[in-house]
Design a protein around this motif. Structure first.
Motif, PDB file in Angstrom:
ATOM      1  N   ASN A 128     -52.661  26.335 -56.318  1.00  0.00           N
ATOM      2  CA  ASN A 128     -52.333  26.697 -54.943  1.00  0.00           C
ATOM      3  C   ASN A 128     -50.866  27.057 -54.751  1.00  0.00           C
ATOM      4  OD1 ASN A 128     -54.910  26.297 -54.313  1.00  0.00           O
ATOM      5  ND2 ASN A 128     -54.634  24.445 -53.087  1.00  0.00           N
ATOM      6  N   PHE A 129     -50.017  26.660 -55.680  1.00  0.00           N
ATOM      7  CA  PHE A 129     -48.608  27.035 -55.545  1.00  0.00           C
ATOM      8  C   PHE A 129     -48.467  28.552 -55.482  1.00  0.00           C
ATOM      9  CE2 PHE A 129     -47.966  22.721 -57.074  1.00  0.00           C
ATOM     10  CZ  PHE A 129     -46.895  22.316 -56.300  1.00  0.00           C
ATOM     11  N   LEU A 130     -49.359  29.244 -56.174  1.00  0.00           N
ATOM     12  CA  LEU A 130     -49.262  30.708 -56.217  1.00  0.00           C
ATOM     13  C   LEU A 130     -49.672  31.343 -54.887  1.00  0.00           C
ATOM     14  CD1 LEU A 130     -50.638  31.367 -59.822  1.00  0.00           C
ATOM     15  CD2 LEU A 130     -48.305  30.907 -59.097  1.00  0.00           C
ATOM     16  N   THR A 131     -50.455  30.613 -54.095  1.00  0.00           N
ATOM     17  CA  THR A 131     -50.858  31.162 -52.788  1.00  0.00           C
ATOM     18  C   THR A 131     -50.166  30.441 -51.631  1.00  0.00           C
ATOM     19  OG1 THR A 131     -52.753  29.687 -52.882  1.00  0.00           O
ATOM     20  CG2 THR A 131     -53.128  31.981 -53.552  1.00  0.00           C
ATOM     21  N   ASP A 132     -49.473  29.354 -51.933  1.00  0.00           N
ATOM     22  CA  ASP A 132     -48.737  28.587 -50.917  1.00  0.00           C
ATOM     23  C   ASP A 132     -47.670  29.492 -50.284  1.00  0.00           C
ATOM     24  OD1 ASP A 132     -46.898  26.928 -49.626  1.00  0.00           O
ATOM     25  OD2 ASP A 132     -47.212  25.275 -51.034  1.00  0.00           O
ATOM     26  N   PRO A 133     -47.686  29.658 -48.947  1.00  0.00           N
ATOM     27  CA  PRO A 133     -46.709  30.563 -48.303  1.00  0.00           C
ATOM     28  C   PRO A 133     -45.253  30.200 -48.616  1.00  0.00           C
ATOM     29  CG  PRO A 133     -48.181  29.536 -46.680  1.00  0.00           C
ATOM     30  CD  PRO A 133     -48.607  29.028 -48.013  1.00  0.00           C
ATOM     31  N   ARG A 134     -44.997  28.934 -48.935  1.00  0.00           N
ATOM     32  CA  ARG A 134     -43.609  28.561 -49.264  1.00  0.00           C
ATOM     33  C   ARG A 134     -43.092  29.346 -50.467  1.00  0.00           C
ATOM     34  NH1 ARG A 134     -43.153  22.414 -50.461  1.00  0.00           N
ATOM     35  NH2 ARG A 134     -45.062  22.862 -51.585  1.00  0.00           N
ATOM     36  N   PHE A 135     -44.014  29.760 -51.352  1.00  0.00           N
ATOM     37  CA  PHE A 135     -43.600  30.396 -52.607  1.00  0.00           C
ATOM     38  C   PHE A 135     -43.845  31.908 -52.589  1.00  0.00           C
ATOM     39  CE2 PHE A 135     -44.306  25.961 -53.366  1.00  0.00           C
ATOM     40  CZ  PHE A 135     -43.246  25.594 -54.185  1.00  0.00           C
ATOM     41  N   ALA A 136     -44.068  32.458 -51.394  1.00  0.00           N
ATOM     42  CA  ALA A 136     -44.385  33.894 -51.270  1.00  0.00           C
ATOM     43  C   ALA A 136     -43.311  34.736 -51.954  1.00  0.00           C
ATOM     44  CB  ALA A 136     -44.488  34.268 -49.792  1.00  0.00           C
ATOM     45  N   GLY A 137     -43.774  35.742 -52.665  1.00  0.00           N
ATOM     46  CA  GLY A 137     -42.839  36.689 -53.290  1.00  0.00           C
ATOM     47  C   GLY A 137     -42.378  36.287 -54.676  1.00  0.00           C
ATOM     48  N   ILE A 138     -42.721  35.082 -55.136  1.00  0.00           N
ATOM     49  CA  ILE A 138     -42.303  34.671 -56.491  1.00  0.00           C
ATOM     50  C   ILE A 138     -43.444  34.962 -57.465  1.00  0.00           C
ATOM     51  CG2 ILE A 138     -41.495  32.779 -57.952  1.00  0.00           C
ATOM     52  CD1 ILE A 138     -40.369  31.425 -55.555  1.00  0.00           C
ATOM     53  N   GLU A 139     -43.102  35.648 -58.522  1.00  0.00           N
ATOM     54  CA  GLU A 139     -44.097  35.997 -59.554  1.00  0.00           C
ATOM     55  C   GLU A 139     -44.086  34.954 -60.662  1.00  0.00           C
ATOM     56  OE1 GLU A 139     -46.198  38.772 -60.064  1.00  0.00           O
ATOM     57  OE2 GLU A 139     -45.823  38.965 -57.898  1.00  0.00           O
ATOM     58  N   PRO A 140     -45.270  34.611 -61.204  1.00  0.00           N
ATOM     59  CA  PRO A 140     -45.261  33.730 -62.382  1.00  0.00           C
ATOM     60  C   PRO A 140     -44.620  34.443 -63.581  1.00  0.00           C
ATOM     61  CG  PRO A 140     -47.498  34.051 -61.526  1.00  0.00           C
ATOM     62  CD  PRO A 140     -46.611  35.011 -60.790  1.00  0.00           C
ATOM     63  N   PHE A 141     -44.035  33.675 -64.486  1.00  0.00           N
ATOM     64  CA  PHE A 141     -43.455  34.265 -65.711  1.00  0.00           C
ATOM     65  C   PHE A 141     -44.583  34.789 -66.590  1.00  0.00           C
ATOM     66  CE2 PHE A 141     -40.285  31.059 -64.442  1.00  0.00           C
ATOM     67  CZ  PHE A 141     -39.171  31.886 -64.348  1.00  0.00           C
ATOM     68  N   LYS A 142     -44.385  35.995 -67.123  1.00  0.00           N
ATOM     69  CA  LYS A 142     -45.428  36.582 -67.995  1.00  0.00           C
ATOM     70  C   LYS A 142     -45.483  35.816 -69.313  1.00  0.00           C
ATOM     71  CE  LYS A 142     -46.139  41.116 -66.123  1.00  0.00           C
ATOM     72  NZ  LYS A 142     -45.124  41.139 -65.040  1.00  0.00           N
ATOM     73  N   THR A 143     -44.311  35.487 -69.855  1.00  0.00           N
ATOM     74  CA  THR A 143     -44.310  34.630 -71.057  1.00  0.00           C
ATOM     75  C   THR A 143     -43.667  33.297 -70.674  1.00  0.00           C
ATOM     76  OG1 THR A 143     -42.283  35.708 -71.721  1.00  0.00           O
ATOM     77  CG2 THR A 143     -44.263  36.416 -72.846  1.00  0.00           C
ATOM     78  N   LYS A 144     -44.211  32.261 -71.214  1.00  0.00           N
ATOM     79  CA  LYS A 144     -43.830  30.907 -70.781  1.00  0.00           C
ATOM     80  C   LYS A 144     -42.347  30.612 -71.038  1.00  0.00           C
ATOM     81  CE  LYS A 144     -45.395  26.191 -70.933  1.00  0.00           C
ATOM     82  NZ  LYS A 144     -46.563  25.342 -71.008  1.00  0.00           N
ATOM     83  N   ILE A 145     -41.711  29.952 -70.101  1.00  0.00           N
ATOM     84  CA  ILE A 145     -40.351  29.444 -70.282  1.00  0.00           C
ATOM     85  C   ILE A 145     -40.488  27.990 -70.724  1.00  0.00           C
ATOM     86  CG2 ILE A 145     -38.095  29.039 -69.195  1.00  0.00           C
ATOM     87  CD1 ILE A 145     -38.957  31.981 -69.086  1.00  0.00           C
ATOM     88  N   TRP A 146     -39.983  27.691 -71.900  1.00  0.00           N
ATOM     89  CA  TRP A 146     -40.182  26.358 -72.473  1.00  0.00           C
ATOM     90  C   TRP A 146     -39.077  25.387 -72.080  1.00  0.00           C
ATOM     91  CZ3 TRP A 146     -44.807  25.549 -74.564  1.00  0.00           C
ATOM     92  CH2 TRP A 146     -45.520  26.657 -75.041  1.00  0.00           C
ATOM     93  N   LEU A 147     -39.399  24.133 -72.214  1.00  0.00           N
ATOM     94  CA  LEU A 147     -38.381  23.086 -72.001  1.00  0.00           C
ATOM     95  C   LEU A 147     -37.249  23.263 -73.018  1.00  0.00           C
ATOM     96  CD1 LEU A 147     -37.907  20.259 -70.507  1.00  0.00           C
ATOM     97  CD2 LEU A 147     -38.774  19.246 -72.608  1.00  0.00           C
ATOM     98  N   SER A 148     -37.617  23.396 -74.278  1.00  0.00           N
ATOM     99  CA  SER A 148     -36.626  23.553 -75.348  1.00  0.00           C
ATOM    100  C   SER A 148     -37.387  23.913 -76.624  1.00  0.00           C
ATOM    101  CB  SER A 148     -35.865  22.232 -75.539  1.00  0.00           C
ATOM    102  OG  SER A 148     -34.883  22.370 -76.521  1.00  0.00           O
TER     103      SER A 148
END
Ligand code: PLP
Length: 451
Positions: free
Chosen positions: A18-38
């Motif tokens: 739901n974060f992807l549809t939550d209006p608070r996060f409107a306009g933010i795209e998920p990363f195409k390739t994962k960003i890792w911790l380390s």
């Protein structure tokens, strides 16, 4: 199993998607390739040294790569001997065992060297720091953390010596690459005749000012260990090292790590052995990484600074360090939410619940949000005294015994700094390959959590 869709006191926790549809996060795209911790960062030379090992048939626990990394690390760290081992845990085990033998003598083969003895241990650390105490049949006594560096509290350590004056061994880790207050800790240990095992697994390349001189972490204990685990600042995919100025200790660790063979033509054993030596293939990867240690530290530092700047307008703080006496390697960037900006969050043993509130957030909400956008964060390492396996072990805070510290009939709940940092803190995506643009997106996601 996480409860993410449960109504709680008239509010709700969000399903991760739901974060992807939550209006608070409107306009933010998920990363195409994962960003890792380390994650590991290879540079090319690693392949050459691995190939050399294969072409010359040194595919074993002896070879040129091992010799070179041992020499180069001893030089870099500023110690006389570095012994290459299969992992940091092995290095910590043999460091702990050496310390225990020095204190209590050689044990029977079926007994640990720490049987009947207590050991003071860092509390907010990875369990590999302190499991060797259990391998050797000792009892860990966990020492609470301080807010200045998120490491072992010297005041709590002093208190622990009041409670357990017989203790002679202290295992200290530097969390997330930030050196602990080692001058104070060393002085307290000296006063009480205790030896230090230093776990510098996360802090390779971090510096500490001791008696006015800058030295590397990994030189601050009587017995010291580093790690080349895949998530560390440089890696061999695995691997670790025992670091020392003592020729005798280095030789003993080499012997123990190769099954403790005596000087006989056949396999002859007078003490318990281990198969803990580093492979020449792993050493090849590490050899190729060594020239890039400083570069990785620089990248990690830039990440920490970008977070500090980018989050400055939120009710949060970055993981701190002693700016006068230490230079971290900035392995992981972390943040802690101000108490009055903490939205409700509870954690069970394997699940959690939280509620979103305007102007507030919680570590689990931020971690879920970051995950939903395809990046990896992590909770703060859960304190050892809270771990089910060590829940019956003693725990000492600045106030004394940290167990049973509340009283139904008296106000005030006592301190537990480690539990507080675990509750309010989290590790942020800290991969050195993350671009400033990608990091800005993560910073924006965190901001939206507080909306
Ligand atoms: C603080 C700490 N100690 C010890 C270890 C163990 O090192 P290794 O994974 O190389 O066994 C790690 C990480 O893995 C660590 O973070």
């Amino acid at each position: 199993m996480f409860y993410r869709n449960i109504t709680w006191k008239g509010s709700y926790t969000k399903q991760m998607n739901n974060f992807l549809t939550d209006p608070r996060f409107a306009g933010i795209e998920p990363f195409k390739t994962k960003i890792w911790l380390s994650s590991p960062t290879m540079h090319g030379e690693e392949q050459r040294y691995v190939n050399d090992a294969i072409q010359t048939n040194w595919v074993s626990t002896v070879g040129e790569n091992i010799n070179v990394v041992e020499r180069q690390f001893a030089e870099y760290i500023g110690c006389k001997y570095a012994v290459a081992l299969s992992c940091g845990t092995a290095a910590l085990h043999l460091a702990t065992k050496l310390a225990s033998e020095a204190l209590y003598g050689q044990a029977q083969p079926n007994r640990g060297t720490l049987q009947g003895h207590r050991v003071f241990c860092s509390d907010v650390t990875f369990d590999a720091s302190i499991n060797p105490v259990a391998y050797e049949d000792g009892e860990a006594v966990f020492i609470d953390t301080e807010y200045d560096t998120w490491n072992m509290s010297p005041d709590a350590l002093e208190k622990a010596f009041d409670l357990y004056p017989e203790v002679r061994l202290v295992v200290v880790a530097h969390l997330y690459g930030t050196p602990g207050k080692m001058a104070e800790i060393r002085n307290i240990c000296k006063k009480h005749g205790a030896l230090i095992v230093e776990d510098a697994a996360e802090s390779l390349g971090a510096k500490y000012k001791l008696d006015g001189q800058w030295v590397e972490t990994g030189t601050l204990g009587a017995y010291n260990a580093i790690s080349f685990n895949g998530n560390k600042i440089i890696t061999g995919s695995a691997g670790g090292m025992f670091l020392t100025d003592s020729k005798e200790d280095a030789e003993k660790v080499r012997k123990w790590s190769t099954q403790s063979r005596e000087a006989a033509p056949w396999y002859q054993h007078e003490e318990i052995g281990y198969n803990y030596r580093m492979s020449n293939i792993i050493a090849g990867i590490i050899r190729g990484q060594i020239p890039y240690l400083e570069e990785h530290i620089g990248q990690k530092k830039a990440i920490w600074e970008r977070y500090e700047k980018g989050l400055a307008d939120l009710p949060v703080k970055m993981n701190p360090w002693d700016r006068e006496n230490s230079i971290p390697n900035f392995w992981l960037s972390c943040m802690i939410i101000d108490e009055d900006a903490m939205a409700p969050m509870v954690r069970g043993e394997q699940d959690y619940l939280y509620r979103s509130e305007s102007g507030k957030s919680s570590p689990q909400e931020i971690l879920d949000a970051v995950t939903a956008f395809n990046a990896e964060g992590r909770p703060i390492w859960k304190p050892m005294h809270m771990q089910p396996i060590y829940r019956t072990s003693p725990f000492v805070t600045v106030e004394g015994n940290g167990r049973g510290r509340t009283n139904a009939y008296i106000k005030g709940s006592g301190v537990d700094v480690g539990a507080d940092i675990f509750r309010r803190g989290l590790c942020l995506p800290s991969d050195n390959k993350m671009t400033p643009e990608q990091q800005n997106r993560i910073i924006e996601i965190i901001h939206r959590c507080f909306r």
